[in-house]
Scaffold this active site. Structure first.
Site, PDB file in Angstrom:
ATOM      1  CB  SER A 160       5.894  -6.066   7.530  1.00 30.19           C
ATOM      2  OG  SER A 160       5.106  -4.917   7.408  1.00 30.19           O
TER       3      SER A 160
ATOM      4  NE  ARG B 143      -3.968  -0.679   2.685  1.00 31.57           N
ATOM      5  CZ  ARG B 143      -3.813  -1.666   3.550  1.00 31.57           C
ATOM      6  NH1 ARG B 143      -2.746  -1.736   4.287  1.00 31.57           N
ATOM      7  NH2 ARG B 143      -4.757  -2.560   3.702  1.00 31.57           N
TER       8      ARG B 143
ATOM      9  CG  ASP C 250       4.112  -5.531  10.350  1.00 28.86           C
ATOM     10  OD1 ASP C 250       5.037  -5.764  11.142  1.00 28.86           O
ATOM     11  OD2 ASP C 250       3.508  -6.430   9.722  1.00 28.86           O
TER      12      ASP C 250
HETATM   13  C1  BG6 Z   1      -1.645  -3.871   8.128  1.00 29.12           C
HETATM   14  C2  BG6 Z   1      -0.340  -3.181   8.036  1.00 29.12           C
HETATM   15  O1  BG6 Z   1      -2.605  -3.086   8.665  1.00 29.12           O
HETATM   16  O2  BG6 Z   1      -1.489  -5.067   8.838  1.00 29.12           O
HETATM   17  C3  BG6 Z   1       0.614  -4.066   7.320  1.00 29.12           C
HETATM   18  O3  BG6 Z   1      -0.472  -1.911   7.494  1.00 29.12           O
HETATM   19  C4  BG6 Z   1       0.757  -5.316   8.097  1.00 29.12           C
HETATM   20  O4  BG6 Z   1       1.820  -3.475   7.142  1.00 29.12           O
HETATM   21  C5  BG6 Z   1      -0.569  -5.917   8.198  1.00 29.12           C
HETATM   22  O5  BG6 Z   1       1.730  -6.147   7.600  1.00 29.12           O
HETATM   23  C6  BG6 Z   1      -0.564  -7.238   8.821  1.00 29.12           C
HETATM   24  O6  BG6 Z   1      -1.622  -7.915   8.314  1.00 29.12           O
HETATM   25  P1  BG6 Z   1      -1.655  -8.859   7.018  1.00 29.12           P
HETATM   26  O7  BG6 Z   1      -2.797  -9.730   7.331  1.00 29.12           O
HETATM   27  O8  BG6 Z   1      -1.900  -7.970   5.862  1.00 29.12           O
HETATM   28  O9  BG6 Z   1      -0.341  -9.563   6.983  1.00 29.12           O
HETATM   29  C1  GLC Z   2       7.109 -11.424  10.005  1.00 30.26           C
HETATM   30  C2  GLC Z   2       8.194 -10.372   9.975  1.00 30.26           C
HETATM   31  C3  GLC Z   2       7.917  -9.311  11.004  1.00 30.26           C
HETATM   32  C4  GLC Z   2       6.528  -8.793  10.851  1.00 30.26           C
HETATM   33  C5  GLC Z   2       5.535  -9.902  10.895  1.00 30.26           C
HETATM   34  C6  GLC Z   2       4.131  -9.452  10.726  1.00 30.26           C
HETATM   35  O1  GLC Z   2       7.227 -12.104  11.197  1.00 30.26           O
HETATM   36  O2  GLC Z   2       9.424 -10.950  10.190  1.00 30.26           O
HETATM   37  O3  GLC Z   2       8.838  -8.268  10.873  1.00 30.26           O
HETATM   38  O4  GLC Z   2       6.270  -7.865  11.851  1.00 30.26           O
HETATM   39  O5  GLC Z   2       5.836 -10.850   9.916  1.00 30.26           O
HETATM   40  O6  GLC Z   2       3.907  -8.881   9.497  1.00 30.26           O
END
Ligand code: BG6
Ligand code: GLC
Ligand code: BG6
Ligand code: GLC
Length: 941
Positions: free
Chosen positions: A585, A521, A639
């Site tokens: 992340s 995003r 994240d």
């Molecule tokens: C979102 C974050 O809200 O949640 C992302 O903005 C994050 O960066 C995410 O990784 C985690 O959820 P998912 O289900 O998209 O991995």
């Molecule tokens: C994985 C990544 C970590 C992140 C998580 C959730 O574990 O290593 O950095 O916070 O996924 O997205």
């Protein structure tokens, strides 16, 4: 003379009427009884009042009525009614669905009913042996369902009722007692699968014919009701979805005195002479075991008054129990001529006149009519509750009924219910086959689920294990924070250089990149300050094809830069150089905010040449290469950190960020004095735990299953992120698929059919787990999903698959509760408080989409860390907003220096004045810059 006789008869009549008058209950009285019963039902369901409630409302763990797919050959025992029966039940499913039963009745002598527990169970086993012999099935180890018509709490006898009083049984496990007796006999073995109350057996027996049967009523030796209650109303049982059958044990209604106003002297007399004085007061007014006794007490009184039997109390009348229910029903029957009544009384040793027999008939009628009315009032309360649960104006429901007494006055009972619950259309269905059939049906379902439980035993983690995991994780955290152990620690505990949550003074126009979750995003976040702080966000989602995720790092960052260019174009800000916050992340080692050296890829990413490199540099390089716009990447944020900051914006107490999505991870605010890797002891800093790697050193091997190992082997990063692979959304669907394949191969599912689709990796997704666990449509979703996988699932298969999903997702929530629990304990100890009050910011698709995950997680966490008040705050706007907040502070520090890259920010060794902690303890390389007065840290948040 005639007048004298008439006067005497009139006086007698008056006296008899006066004696029977308390047995005539007015509609108002019955309504009052209904209302009181309703109150008691509620008490029994509530955790706070359950302990002292007279109507015990015992959960039965029977969560559905039969659907016709049950099958197999079962033994059933039926103990507690007029007869003790042993049965063989053969159930066929499908189009030729049928139930065949063979049974034998055995006597249980009074001295055994009231002897020792060992004698009673030895006798039961003796009868079983006799039956097995008789049927020629002694060698078969059949599954057994035990209809045990007494109050049981999770298999333990709460207390004897009716005519039983064997010693050493109360408080004991019924299955254990039976098993031990089988062992003592040492002749055969049985697989005891289920213990069922007779009300439940009856409901199931009738439910097999009529799916609308959700109530089971016994009006026999004893009196009781069960019904399907909404889980959300059963406070003492985990979970809110679906229904569970509750054995009300309404016989105890009134034990607190609440219906003493309608108890007569005769009722009290009967109670005092019973095996359990003061207990089962309602049962003693409504059930067959006691009605004959009430009649006898009235007859004694009338005789004493000279109104019966010429005033002579015979030996027979003194005998307790002479009026069995069967005599009662015969005497009452309209079809019986007075002469025949006299004959019956004669048989009982009561020499009666014609007048006597009229009076006896009248007494029997009054007592059993009252019983039927009282029973009807109680049932009306249940039916009304069902109507309210369903939220309908008009309820149609079937009540399965059994018991010798019901047959006495069915119309009176039915009319009372109709009058007291006028909005309910109740069908009464007499159980023709006793409750043994229902018990066998329950056994069929329970056996299947038990097989799964046995199969997935290793995935059901006890609180004891979770507490142990919590302690292990706490040790991992400690290792990760320590200078000496960090290099070898699996849980990296990465300093983030974020030192506090937003304070409300942030403002500006920012870009946030958000890469690593389900979506890539890009956002524009405008934080303004007119009167109060407001945030405006616009965002675009960009595709990241798999070949880019798995290609070269250069290509990946070119893609990110291209998407960013496109976004700026759309926003018409290509000529501006807005500050950028980068939610990335993945685990990054940071020595300042705007640097992130990727330690290792996790989840779905595997682009080459990025591990060990600074992602800010890679992105800057890609942007420069394009040359069509410029950007100032001011912060790299995990994240979890973004989520904590997003939630911290709304709740200042937020000090933990939790992600349960594609991956799983958490960050929290740690005391600087505990962070060896960063210089300084004052204040706090957010630590990105990277808990996904918990277990990578083998510390979770005892709880990993063969399925976890298989998932790991087929992943992009074998041997790594082992905790994450047991928990997060990227793996959950696949875990379930692997289990289903194995179960099918072993013939435990789909009649052993395996399809190519079922064998295809990734075909069963985590979103399917969420759909299947939905309370209402779950089973029909299971059917759709499994059908799409090419298997033709039976209803039983769907129930089984739902059970597998529940076990896998529950384990995930439990594991997160354990690791989160460790963080909460750390926070509590850091603060030195007895009770921790904190907020956890949460995000992630699994947490958000799964219908029960969040609630289970909250519940287990609170159980594991009881001395805490934890608020779970769902991040509504993703971690991009939080990343912008971090960027805002970084920018605030640098902005006064104009459009120039912020020199102190990027320079080393400039800002030791930034306060303690701006330089790294481990490397010794100072970071950050001095800030405006009042904002003492820079390069940090
Ligand atoms: C979102 C974050 O809200 O949640 C992302 O903005 C994050 O960066 C995410 O990784 C985690 O959820 P998912 O289900 O998209 O991995
Ligand atoms: C994985 C990544 C970590 C992140 C998580 C959730 O574990 O290593 O950095 O916070 O996924 O997205
Ligand atoms: C029977 C059940 O059909 O009904 C028994 O199988 C139950 O288990 C009984 O207790 C209730 O009736 P009674 O009149 O025998 O107590
Ligand atoms: C007694 C028992 C109860 C049973 C009922 C009918 O009330 O306590 O468990 O259902 O009798 O047999």
């Amino acid at each position: 003379m005639v007048t004298a006789v008439a006067r005497r008869l009139a006086a007698q009549r008056k006296e008899i009427d006066a004696v029977l008058e308390p047995f005539l209950l007015s509609p108002e009285t019955l309504r009052e009884v209904k209302n009181k019963m309703r109150t008691e039902l509620e008490y029994g369901l509530k955790r706070e009042t359950q302990g002292s409630a007279t109507v015990k409302m015992l959960p039965t763990y029977v969560c559905g009525t039969p659907d016709g797919t049950e099958k197999g050959k079962f033994l059933a025992l039926d103990l507690g009614g007029t007869n003790f029966r042993v049965l063989l039940v053969k159930i066929r499913s499908g189009r030729r669905k049928s139930v065949r039963m063979y049974n034998k009745i055995f006597a249980i002598p009074l001295e055994i009913m009231q002897g020792t527990g060992e004698e009673l169970f030895d006798h039961i086993v003796h009868c079983i042996a006799d039956f097995l012999e008789y049927m020629g099935i002694k060698g078969a180890r059949l599954p057994l369902g035990f209809t045990f018509s007494f109050p049981c709490k999770q298999g333990t006898l709460v207390g004897w009722t009716k005519g039983f009083k064997a010693t050493d049984c109360e408080g004991e496990d019924v299955v254990d007692m039976l098993r031990e007796a089988i062992k003592r006999r040492n002749e055969f073995d049985l697989d005891i699968v289920a213990v069922v109350n007779d009300t439940v057996g009856t409901m199931m027996t009738c439910g097999y014919e009529d799916p609308n049967c959700e109530i089971g009523l016994i009006a026999g030796t004893g009196s009781n009701v069960c019904y399907m209650e909404d889980m959300k109303n059963i406070e003492i049982v985990e979970g809110n979805e679906g229904k569970m059958c509750i054995n009300t044990e309404w016989g105890g209604f009134g034990d607190n005195g609440c219906i003493d106003n309608i108890r007569t002297e005769y009722d009290k007399e009967v109670d005092e002479g019973s095996l359990n004085p003061g207990k089962q007061r309602y049962e003693k007014m409504t059930s067959g075991m006691y009605l004959g006794e009430i009649v006898r007490q009235i007859l004694i009184d009338l005789t004493k008054r000279g109104l019966l039997f010429r005033g002579q109390i015979s030996e027979s009348l003194r005998k307790r129990g002479i009026f069995e229910t069967k005599f009662l029903s015969q005497i009452e029957s309209d079809r019986l001529a007075l002469l025949q009544v006299r004959q019956i009384l004669q048989q009982l040793g009561l020499d009666s006149t014609c007048e006597d027999s009229i009076i006896v008939k009248e007494v029997c009628g009054a007592v059993s009519r009252r019983a039927a009315q009282l029973c009807g009032a109680g049932l009306a309360a249940i039916v009304e509750k069902k109507r309210e649960n369903r939220g309908v104006e008009h309820l149609q429901i079937t009540v399965g009924v059994d018991g010798t007494l019901y047959k006495l006055h069915p119309q009176v009972l039915q009319e009372t219910v109709k009058e007291l619950a006028p909005w309910c259309d109740v069908t009464f269905m007499l159980s023709e086959d006793g409750s043994g059939k229902g018990a066998a049906l329950i056994t069929a379902v329970a056996k299947r689920l038990r097989n799964i439980d046995k199969y997935l035993y290793a995935m059901r983690l006890s609180d004891e294990t979770l507490i142990d995991i919590m302690a292990r994780f706490r040790r991992e955290m400690k290792n990760g924070l320590s200078r000496d152990f960090n290099p070898t620690a699996t849980v990296k505990m990465l300093p983030t250089f974020v030192r506090s949550i937003p304070d409300g003074s942030e403002k500006g126009d920012f870009i946030a990149l958000d890469l690593g979750g389900s979506y890539f995003r890009i956002l524009r976040v405008k934080v303004s300050h007119e009167k109060k702080q407001t945030v405006q966000m616009e965002s675009e989602i960009y595709n990241t094809p798999e070949d880019i995720m798995h290609g070269s790092g250069t290509r990946l960052f070119d893609h990110v830069a291209e998407c960013l260019g496109d976004f700026m174009e759309k926003q018409q800000i290509k000529d501006k150089k807005l500050p950028v916050g980068f939610t990335f992340s993945f685990p990054c080692r940071q020595s300042k905010l705007d640097e992130g050296v990727l330690i290792t890829w996790t989840k779905r990413f595997k682009a080459s040449g990025v591990e060990g490199a600074d992602v800010v540099k890679l992105l800057n390089r890609a942007i420069k290469k394009r040359g069509d716009y410029d950007a100032d990447i001011m912060a790299v944020v995990n994240d979890t950190v973004g989520t904590m900051m997003t939630c911290g914006f709304d709740d200042q107490r937020c000090e933990v960020g939790l992600i349960i999505g594609t991956g799983t991870n958490a960050c929290y605010m740690e005391e600087m004095r505990h962070i060896d890797l960063v210089e300084g002891d004052e204040g706090r800093m957010c630590i990105n735990t990277e808990w996904g790697a918990f277990g990578d050193d083998g510390s979770l091997e005892d709880i990993r299953t063969e399925f976890d190992r298989e998932i790991d082997r087929g992943s992009l990063n074998p041997g790594k992120q082992l905790f994450e692979k047991m928990v997060s959304g990227l793996y959950m669907g696949e875990l379930v698929r692997l289990i289903l394949v194995k179960m099918a191969k072993e013939g435990l599912l789909f009649e052993g059919r395996i399809t190519p689709e079922l064998l295809t990796k990734g075909k069963f997704e985590t979103k399917h787990v969420s759909a299947i666990e939905k309370s209402k449509e779950g089973l029909s979703k299971a059917k759709d999903i499994l059908t799409r996988l090419g298997v033709e699932p039976s209803h039983e298969d769907c129930v089984a698959v739902q059970h597998v999903c529940t076990i896998v997702s529950f384990r995930s929530a439990n594991l997160v509760a354990a690791t989160l629990g460790a963080i909460l304990c750390q926070l509590r100890d850091n603060k030195g408080v007895g009770r921790l009050r904190t907020t956890v910011g949460v995000d992630g698709s699994l947490y958000k989409m799964h219908p029960q995950y969040a609630r289970r997680l909250h519940k287990t966490t609170r159980r594991l860390v009881p001395d805490s008040d934890v608020r779970f705050l769902l991040s509504e706007s993703g971690s991009g907003k939080g990343a912008a907040m971090v960027t805002a502070v970084a920018y605030r520090v640098c902005a006064p220096r104009g459009d120039q890259p912020c020199p102190p920010f990027h320079a080393e060794g400039v800002c030791l004045a930034a306060g303690p902690g701006a330089a790294q303890k481990a490397s010794g390389s100072p970071v950050g810059c001095s800030g405006e007065s009042g904002i003492s840290q820079c390069g940090d948040f």
